[in-house]
Design a protein around this motif. Sequence first.
Motif, mmCIF file in Angstrom:
data_model
loop_
_atom_site.group_PDB
_atom_site.id
_atom_site.type_symbol
_atom_site.label_atom_id
_atom_site.label_comp_id
_atom_site.label_asym_id
_atom_site.label_seq_id
_atom_site.Cartn_x
_atom_site.Cartn_y
_atom_site.Cartn_z
ATOM 1 N N ASN A 82 28.507 61.682 38.506
ATOM 2 C CA ASN A 82 27.482 60.714 38.915
ATOM 3 C C ASN A 82 27.040 60.968 40.347
ATOM 4 O O ASN A 82 25.850 60.864 40.668
ATOM 5 C CB ASN A 82 28.029 59.294 38.778
ATOM 6 C CG ASN A 82 28.206 58.884 37.329
ATOM 7 O OD1 ASN A 82 27.485 59.357 36.451
ATOM 8 N ND2 ASN A 82 29.158 58.009 37.069
ATOM 9 N N ARG A 83 27.988 61.309 41.205
ATOM 10 C CA ARG A 83 27.642 61.584 42.601
ATOM 11 C C ARG A 83 26.725 62.808 42.691
ATOM 12 O O ARG A 83 25.804 62.844 43.502
ATOM 13 C CB ARG A 83 28.931 61.799 43.403
ATOM 14 C CG ARG A 83 28.715 61.864 44.904
ATOM 15 C CD ARG A 83 30.024 62.007 45.653
ATOM 16 N NE ARG A 83 30.849 60.819 45.503
ATOM 17 C CZ ARG A 83 31.943 60.748 44.766
ATOM 18 N NH1 ARG A 83 32.354 61.811 44.082
ATOM 19 N NH2 ARG A 83 32.637 59.629 44.692
ATOM 20 N N ALA B 168 21.782 55.256 42.471
ATOM 21 C CA ALA B 168 23.184 55.287 42.056
ATOM 22 C C ALA B 168 23.295 54.700 40.666
ATOM 23 O O ALA B 168 22.480 53.871 40.252
ATOM 24 C CB ALA B 168 24.065 54.511 43.035
ATOM 25 N N GLN C 81 28.716 52.849 40.702
ATOM 26 C CA GLN C 81 28.820 53.359 42.061
ATOM 27 C C GLN C 81 28.102 52.474 43.059
ATOM 28 O O GLN C 81 28.245 52.643 44.259
ATOM 29 C CB GLN C 81 28.209 54.766 42.144
ATOM 30 C CG GLN C 81 29.084 55.847 41.517
ATOM 31 C CD GLN C 81 28.495 57.217 41.782
ATOM 32 O OE1 GLN C 81 27.297 57.403 41.752
ATOM 33 N NE2 GLN C 81 29.358 58.182 42.039
ATOM 34 N N SER D 235 33.087 60.187 37.986
ATOM 35 C CA SER D 235 32.549 59.686 39.257
ATOM 36 C C SER D 235 31.896 60.795 40.059
ATOM 37 O O SER D 235 30.868 60.582 40.715
ATOM 38 C CB SER D 235 33.671 59.033 40.076
ATOM 39 O OG SER D 235 34.686 59.975 40.377
ATOM 40 N N ASP D 236 32.463 62.007 40.010
ATOM 41 C CA ASP D 236 31.877 63.123 40.753
ATOM 42 C C ASP D 236 30.618 63.630 40.063
ATOM 43 O O ASP D 236 29.667 64.079 40.729
ATOM 44 C CB ASP D 236 32.907 64.245 40.898
ATOM 45 C CG ASP D 236 32.536 65.214 42.012
ATOM 46 O OD1 ASP D 236 32.126 64.741 43.094
ATOM 47 O OD2 ASP D 236 32.631 66.434 41.799
ATOM 48 N N TYR E 135 27.894 65.589 50.784
ATOM 49 C CA TYR E 135 28.558 65.580 49.472
ATOM 50 C C TYR E 135 30.038 65.898 49.645
ATOM 51 O O TYR E 135 30.410 66.992 50.085
ATOM 52 C CB TYR E 135 27.895 66.586 48.534
ATOM 53 C CG TYR E 135 28.663 66.828 47.252
ATOM 54 C CD1 TYR E 135 28.788 65.828 46.289
ATOM 55 C CD2 TYR E 135 29.283 68.058 47.021
ATOM 56 C CE1 TYR E 135 29.498 66.048 45.122
ATOM 57 C CE2 TYR E 135 29.988 68.289 45.853
ATOM 58 C CZ TYR E 135 30.099 67.278 44.905
ATOM 59 O OH TYR E 135 30.810 67.493 43.753
ATOM 60 N N LEU F 17 28.612 52.118 47.430
ATOM 61 C CA LEU F 17 27.554 52.530 48.348
ATOM 62 C C LEU F 17 27.045 51.355 49.154
ATOM 63 O O LEU F 17 26.672 51.507 50.315
ATOM 64 C CB LEU F 17 26.406 53.181 47.553
ATOM 65 C CG LEU F 17 26.720 54.571 46.996
ATOM 66 C CD1 LEU F 17 25.599 55.028 46.086
ATOM 67 C CD2 LEU F 17 26.943 55.571 48.110
ATOM 68 N N ASP G 39 23.183 61.797 41.551
ATOM 69 C CA ASP G 39 22.523 61.025 42.606
ATOM 70 C C ASP G 39 21.998 61.945 43.708
ATOM 71 O O ASP G 39 20.896 61.748 44.228
ATOM 72 C CB ASP G 39 23.491 60.008 43.207
ATOM 73 C CG ASP G 39 23.947 58.969 42.192
ATOM 74 O OD1 ASP G 39 23.233 58.790 41.187
ATOM 75 O OD2 ASP G 39 25.017 58.362 42.399
#
Length: 399
Positions: A127-128, A143, A147, A124-125, A69, A151, A131
């Motif tokens: 969502n990361r 994802a 995103q 975006s972070d 991460y 990936l 995931d």
Amino acid sequence: MLHNQPFPLSSCSDRDLHHLCECLWRWEICVDCKAGTDTLRHNPSCPWPTRAAKLSRFFEYYKVVTRSYIPELLPGDCPALRSHDDLFHLISALKEKADIPRGELTKSHFDGPHVNKGNPPPQSDQNRAVDLAVRVMLMINCAVDDQSLGLLESGVAPLTWRNDETLCQFLKKIFPQEQYQILDAKTDGKRSPGIKTLLTASRLKSIARLTIEPTNDIRDHLRLTQRTGVVLIYHHVGFLIESLTSGHPSSPVGSLEQEIRRGNIPRQLALETLDSLQRVLFPADINSRQLLRTLVAKSSFDPACLSLDWTTYRSENEQEVEYRYLSARLMDLYEEILNPRPRSTLEKWAERRSGARHVMIAILVGVIIAIILGLLALMVSVFQAWIAYQAWKHPVANP
């Protein structure tokens, strides 16, 4: 400019693993264990000394995926996950709110007071982080829509969990239920082993010449890649058993939301995965057990795979598993045993020349050769007849 803490989850302590088990399976770890002292004498009911050893491969997996991460932030931004505890809070939210769409759940979680002490993390972070929570909780690589492209470029092919889908809808989409009656045929009221007895891993290697490789994504269990001849096996038996045990097998199976809340993954899916490992691929025969020991030693399979005891996590009506999620993939493997695809260079060469077009060409060539030989034989016969005629017409006088 990126944030000055590129790897906030790079370090994982025993305390973090304690909280992980408490979050996923509601373990009640005693104070002595949390303090790092011997608890076998003081509190034998504590699950950590006896059950944690069976999760060694899962703990390794957890450390690898959390270490990866990397929040990409601008100055002043706060990462979505500042510690392992932040990840555990997010997993708990996923378990408790499996019927809420992803976008709504993400917004409500990261706008909460326990997460947001200033500006919320970049979308975006967020969502990361979601995931990553799914990878830990369900062992599924997913994802959100925006995103997926990034990936894919990195060599990963995640499943898409859209913002308007709940976690339950996402699981139903990626795990469709199909049932082949031939797999669960009954004889005299009892389920017959049928073709499942032919699908041992040793037969897949010897007859179909398939290569067995481990996978950490439960979605890829029993997935066969025809081009390479590789069949993927999800091997985290310890994770599956804990998910089933925490789901209280004596209680009736509830809704998917209840199963996620209790055991993270659909109970039927976990039962089929374990049954396919312990009874179908690696039954209690010498060849299968030897192959499994080799995979554990050389291919990093979970050592818990060597256990054959399924009484601890199955209720009375679960002794015989009816395949709903994995039946199509078992049928693919059965077809591969019946009609093995050529794997070696010689087999591929012979297979390329065994098609109908090549058979017709071979027949045509044979006919042409037969015609040529027939013409040559006719010419020899004519010549012999001409010689005989000349000898009759011009006899040689005897001296």
